[in-house]
Write an enzyme that holds these catalytic residues in place. Structure first.
Site, PDB file in Angstrom:
ATOM      1  N   LEU A 131       0.862  -1.175   0.000  1.00  0.00           N
ATOM      2  CA  LEU A 131       0.000   0.000   0.000  1.00  0.00           C
ATOM      3  C   LEU A 131       0.901   1.228   0.000  1.00  0.00           C
ATOM      4  O   LEU A 131       1.997   1.194   0.573  1.00  0.00           O
ATOM      5  CB  LEU A 131      -0.897   0.040   1.247  1.00  0.00           C
ATOM      6  CG  LEU A 131      -1.969  -1.034   1.397  1.00  0.00           C
ATOM      7  CD1 LEU A 131      -2.680  -0.871   2.744  1.00  0.00           C
ATOM      8  CD2 LEU A 131      -2.992  -0.966   0.257  1.00  0.00           C
ATOM      9  N   ASP A 132       0.456   2.307  -0.622  1.00  0.00           N
ATOM     10  CA  ASP A 132       1.219   3.542  -0.596  1.00  0.00           C
ATOM     11  C   ASP A 132       1.366   4.028   0.845  1.00  0.00           C
ATOM     12  O   ASP A 132       0.541   3.722   1.714  1.00  0.00           O
ATOM     13  CB  ASP A 132       0.524   4.632  -1.418  1.00  0.00           C
ATOM     14  CG  ASP A 132       0.471   4.301  -2.894  1.00  0.00           C
ATOM     15  OD1 ASP A 132       1.299   3.490  -3.350  1.00  0.00           O
ATOM     16  OD2 ASP A 132      -0.407   4.857  -3.588  1.00  0.00           O
ATOM     17  N   LYS A 133       2.383   4.836   1.075  1.00  0.00           N
ATOM     18  CA  LYS A 133       2.675   5.364   2.410  1.00  0.00           C
ATOM     19  C   LYS A 133       1.443   5.974   3.075  1.00  0.00           C
ATOM     20  O   LYS A 133       1.145   5.700   4.238  1.00  0.00           O
ATOM     21  CB  LYS A 133       3.789   6.405   2.304  1.00  0.00           C
ATOM     22  CG  LYS A 133       4.065   7.214   3.566  1.00  0.00           C
ATOM     23  CD  LYS A 133       5.212   8.179   3.339  1.00  0.00           C
ATOM     24  CE  LYS A 133       5.412   9.134   4.519  1.00  0.00           C
ATOM     25  NZ  LYS A 133       4.382  10.195   4.535  1.00  0.00           N
ATOM     26  N   THR A 135      -1.733   5.593   2.276  1.00  0.00           N
ATOM     27  CA  THR A 135      -2.950   4.784   2.176  1.00  0.00           C
ATOM     28  C   THR A 135      -2.981   3.848   3.370  1.00  0.00           C
ATOM     29  O   THR A 135      -2.012   3.149   3.644  1.00  0.00           O
ATOM     30  CB  THR A 135      -2.971   3.963   0.874  1.00  0.00           C
ATOM     31  OG1 THR A 135      -2.949   4.850  -0.245  1.00  0.00           O
ATOM     32  CG2 THR A 135      -4.218   3.097   0.794  1.00  0.00           C
ATOM     33  N   ARG A 231      -5.430   5.967  -7.491  1.00  0.00           N
ATOM     34  CA  ARG A 231      -5.111   7.398  -7.547  1.00  0.00           C
ATOM     35  C   ARG A 231      -5.014   7.875  -8.996  1.00  0.00           C
ATOM     36  O   ARG A 231      -5.535   8.945  -9.348  1.00  0.00           O
ATOM     37  CB  ARG A 231      -3.812   7.662  -6.793  1.00  0.00           C
ATOM     38  CG  ARG A 231      -3.875   7.272  -5.327  1.00  0.00           C
ATOM     39  CD  ARG A 231      -2.497   7.220  -4.667  1.00  0.00           C
ATOM     40  NE  ARG A 231      -1.901   8.536  -4.586  1.00  0.00           N
ATOM     41  CZ  ARG A 231      -0.654   8.748  -4.176  1.00  0.00           C
ATOM     42  NH1 ARG A 231       0.110   7.727  -3.823  1.00  0.00           N
ATOM     43  NH2 ARG A 231      -0.169   9.981  -4.104  1.00  0.00           N
TER      44      ARG A 231
END
Length: 298
Positions: A131-133, A135, A231
């Site tokens: 997961l993105d930082k 998120t 995104r």
């Protein structure tokens, strides 16, 4: 080290990136810290190099990444002998990398969960997907290679369930929809992904949960798992995520990054064959902004 420009006309950062192994981001940082000079003088990264310019540069010292256990808070939603499901907090990077040498999910996993799969080596032990930082939400973690292979194969076969909730800008007109647009690295900005014909197939399903005057609350389900997929896809259709510093507008909901939460995760247990599904609520700041939007509609 020093190089002499044989053909001028380009930006300093791009020219040096083309002629060395340094990235443009490394070059820009080196310019700021005085590690790069042109003919003995400091120049901006946007400086247009001239034929005959002598560029002196020092290679930035590499950051030491720390793959060590750290006693960081970790919300373990489920754990057995083969796997774990964790609820990653917003703001935590999944594994050590440049700029984030420690304090990552991997550092926490090494402390709280002793056995982790080795398929991704010491860099990403146990990490099946990311997961993105900024998120938040659910991630599956493999505790042995057998589980890792099975979980990764299920992801590749598009059989795992990954359902998110998000707040996006504007009113999404359709209650349900499918965004099918290939994603690859942006040619304009190496930090960004973009919809491009040369990209890999990417499919995102969406379902409108609530509409507000300037925002929409959505449920999104991933069929593929490209970098920044939700995104990029939402920005592509004109409804970027609220709070997204990379793909969204500056005027947005105040928070700690994009309002995107991996709420539901489902998969087949690699040993028992049992279907498993987990759900967690969005972080407090997400829920607070959602309530504020609802009250503003009254």
């Amino acid at each position: 080290m020093e190089i002499t420009i044989k053909e001028g006309g380009g930006r300093l950062d791009k020219t040096l990136s083309d002629l060395t192994d340094l990235s443009r981001s490394q070059i820009k940082e080196a310019v700021k810290t005085g590690l790069i000079s042109v003919n003995g003088q400091s120049k901006k990264a946007s400086y247009t190099v001239q034929t005959g310019d002598k560029i002196s540069y020092q290679i930035p010292q590499a950051e030491m990444l720390e793959y060590a256990p750290q006693n960081l808070p970790l919300d373990i939603v489920y754990e057995d002998a083969d796997l774990a499901v964790v609820n990653k907090v917003q703001g935590m990077v999944v594994h050590p990398a440049a700029g984030h040498t420690s304090g990552t999910l991997v550092n926490a996993l090494l402390y709280h969960i002793k056995d982790l799969s080795t398929i991704n080596g010491v860099i990403r032990p146990g990490i099946v997907h990311r997961l993105d930082k900024d998120t938040s939400g659910l991630l599956m973690v493999a505790k042995n290679d057998l589980a890792h292979q099975a979980l990764a194969a299920e992801l590749k076969a598009k059989k795992s369930l990954r359902r998110y909730v998000a707040i996006v800008h504007g009113n999404v007109p359709d209650d349900f929809g499918l965004i099918e647009a290939p994603i690859g690295r942006s040619k304009k900005d190496r930090k960004k992904q973009a919809v491009t014909a040369q990209g890999k197939p990417a499919l995102t399903h969406f379902h409108v949960l609530e509409r507000f005057s300037s925002y929409t609350f959505l449920e999104l389900t991933l069929e593929t798992g490209r970098t920044h997929q939700i995104r990029v896809h939402m920005a592509y259709i004109g409804h970027p995520l609220a709070g997204d510093p990379l793909y969204g507008p500056r005027k947005t909901l105040q928070g700690e990054g994009q309002f995107l939460h991996a709420q539901t995760l489902g998969f087949t247990h690699p040993r028992s064959g049992k279907l498993m599904e987990f759900s967690v609520s969005p972080p407090q700041i997400f829920q607070e902004r959602l309530e504020q939007l609802r009250k503003a509609e009254l």
